[in-house]
Design a protein around this motif. Structure first.
Motif, PDB file in Angstrom:
ATOM      1  N   LYS A 164       0.820  -1.215   0.000  1.00  0.00           N
ATOM      2  CA  LYS A 164       0.000   0.000   0.000  1.00  0.00           C
ATOM      3  C   LYS A 164       0.851   1.262   0.000  1.00  0.00           C
ATOM      4  CE  LYS A 164      -4.333  -1.662   1.877  1.00  0.00           C
ATOM      5  NZ  LYS A 164      -5.326  -1.539   2.950  1.00  0.00           N
ATOM      6  N   THR A 165       2.149   1.119   0.191  1.00  0.00           N
ATOM      7  CA  THR A 165       3.058   2.261   0.129  1.00  0.00           C
ATOM      8  C   THR A 165       3.259   2.627  -1.338  1.00  0.00           C
ATOM      9  OG1 THR A 165       4.201   1.414   2.089  1.00  0.00           O
ATOM     10  CG2 THR A 165       5.318   3.115   0.821  1.00  0.00           C
ATOM     11  N   LYS A 166       2.999   3.882  -1.668  1.00  0.00           N
ATOM     12  CA  LYS A 166       3.124   4.337  -3.047  1.00  0.00           C
ATOM     13  C   LYS A 166       4.533   4.077  -3.552  1.00  0.00           C
ATOM     14  CE  LYS A 166       2.565   8.351  -5.963  1.00  0.00           C
ATOM     15  NZ  LYS A 166       2.228   9.766  -6.048  1.00  0.00           N
ATOM     16  N   GLY A 167       4.645   3.451  -4.713  1.00  0.00           N
ATOM     17  CA  GLY A 167       5.939   3.182  -5.318  1.00  0.00           C
ATOM     18  C   GLY A 167       6.438   1.768  -5.105  1.00  0.00           C
ATOM     19  N   VAL A 168       5.750   0.978  -4.259  1.00  0.00           N
ATOM     20  CA  VAL A 168       6.146  -0.411  -4.037  1.00  0.00           C
ATOM     21  C   VAL A 168       5.477  -1.276  -5.091  1.00  0.00           C
ATOM     22  CG1 VAL A 168       6.088  -2.368  -2.452  1.00  0.00           C
ATOM     23  CG2 VAL A 168       6.559  -0.088  -1.587  1.00  0.00           C
ATOM     24  N   LYS A 169       6.291  -2.040  -5.823  1.00  0.00           N
ATOM     25  CA  LYS A 169       5.781  -2.874  -6.906  1.00  0.00           C
ATOM     26  C   LYS A 169       5.585  -4.322  -6.476  1.00  0.00           C
ATOM     27  CE  LYS A 169       8.229  -0.154 -10.371  1.00  0.00           C
ATOM     28  NZ  LYS A 169       9.206  -0.204 -11.450  1.00  0.00           N
ATOM     29  N   PHE A 170       6.395  -4.781  -5.535  1.00  0.00           N
ATOM     30  CA  PHE A 170       6.394  -6.192  -5.134  1.00  0.00           C
ATOM     31  C   PHE A 170       6.824  -6.266  -3.680  1.00  0.00           C
ATOM     32  CE2 PHE A 170       8.893 -10.064  -4.445  1.00  0.00           C
ATOM     33  CZ  PHE A 170       8.007 -11.039  -4.868  1.00  0.00           C
ATOM     34  N   ALA A 171       6.154  -7.137  -2.908  1.00  0.00           N
ATOM     35  CA  ALA A 171       6.549  -7.350  -1.512  1.00  0.00           C
ATOM     36  C   ALA A 171       6.205  -8.772  -1.110  1.00  0.00           C
ATOM     37  CB  ALA A 171       5.835  -6.361  -0.602  1.00  0.00           C
ATOM     38  N   ILE A 172       7.173  -9.474  -0.533  1.00  0.00           N
ATOM     39  CA  ILE A 172       6.935 -10.817  -0.009  1.00  0.00           C
ATOM     40  C   ILE A 172       7.735 -10.968   1.279  1.00  0.00           C
ATOM     41  CG2 ILE A 172       8.734 -11.941  -1.355  1.00  0.00           C
ATOM     42  CD1 ILE A 172       6.632 -14.297  -1.619  1.00  0.00           C
TER      43      ILE A 172
END
Length: 135
Positions: free
Chosen positions: A51-59
Motif C-alpha cells: 500500500k506504500t506508493k511506489g512499491v511494486k512487489f513485496a513478499i
C-alpha cells in the motif's frame, strides 16, 4: 568579453552540478527484517508494504523474517516502507543492536495469535505448547 566568460563559467557550473545528481532506480530491490510469527502476520506485512506508493512487489518469509521489496525510488524510499509496516504493528530489526519498535497502540491492534513479542505465543507457534490429552 567579461560577460561572455561569466556566462560560460555559469554554464559549466550548471552542467557539473547536474551530472552529480544521483539517478534513482525505478526497480530497486531492498530487504528488510520484520518481526512476525504466522501467516496472518505475513498478509498484514505484505499488504502494508504494497500500500506504500511506489512499491511494486513485496513478499515476507515467516521462517527468515525477511521482507523483500521492489520499489520505485523516484516515488518512495525504505523509510516510508518501514513506517507503513510499523503502523500495522510490526517491529523492524535494523541490526543486532537496533530495532524500530511499533507503537503499543499499533502492536495492540494485531490479532492475538500474532503477538510476536510474547514468549508463550512464540512457543505455541513452534509447537512447544501442545494440548494435553484428556483422560
Amino acid at each position: 568579453m567579461k560577460k561572455l566568460l561569466f556566462v560560460f563559467s555559469l554554464c559549466l557550473i550548471g552542467f557539473s552540478t547536474q551530472s552529480q545528481e544521483v539517478k534513482k532506480n525505478k526497480s530497486a530491490k531492498v530487504s528488510i527484517e520484520v518481526d512476525g510469527i504466522c501467516g496472518m502476520c505475513k498478509k498484514r506485512i505484505e499488504t502494508a508494504a504494497l500500500k506504500t506508493k511506489g512499491v511494486k512487489f513485496a513478499i515476507w518469509s515467516v521462517e527468515t523474517h525477511q521482507l523483500n521489496v521492489i520499489l520505485d525510488e523516484r516515488k518512495t524510499d525504505v523509510e516510508m516502507i518501514q513506517q507503513s509496516v510499523l503502523a500495522v504493528g510490526h517491529d523492524i530489526v535494523l541490526d543486532k543492536e537496533n530495532t524500530l519498535i511499533a507503537t503499543d497502540e499499533a502492536y495492540g491492534s494485531v490479532h492475538g495469535c500474532c503477538k510476536y513479542r510474547e514468549e508463550e505465543i512464540i512457543k505455541d507457534h513452534n509447537g512447544e505448547l501442545k494440548k494435553q490429552k484428556k483422560n
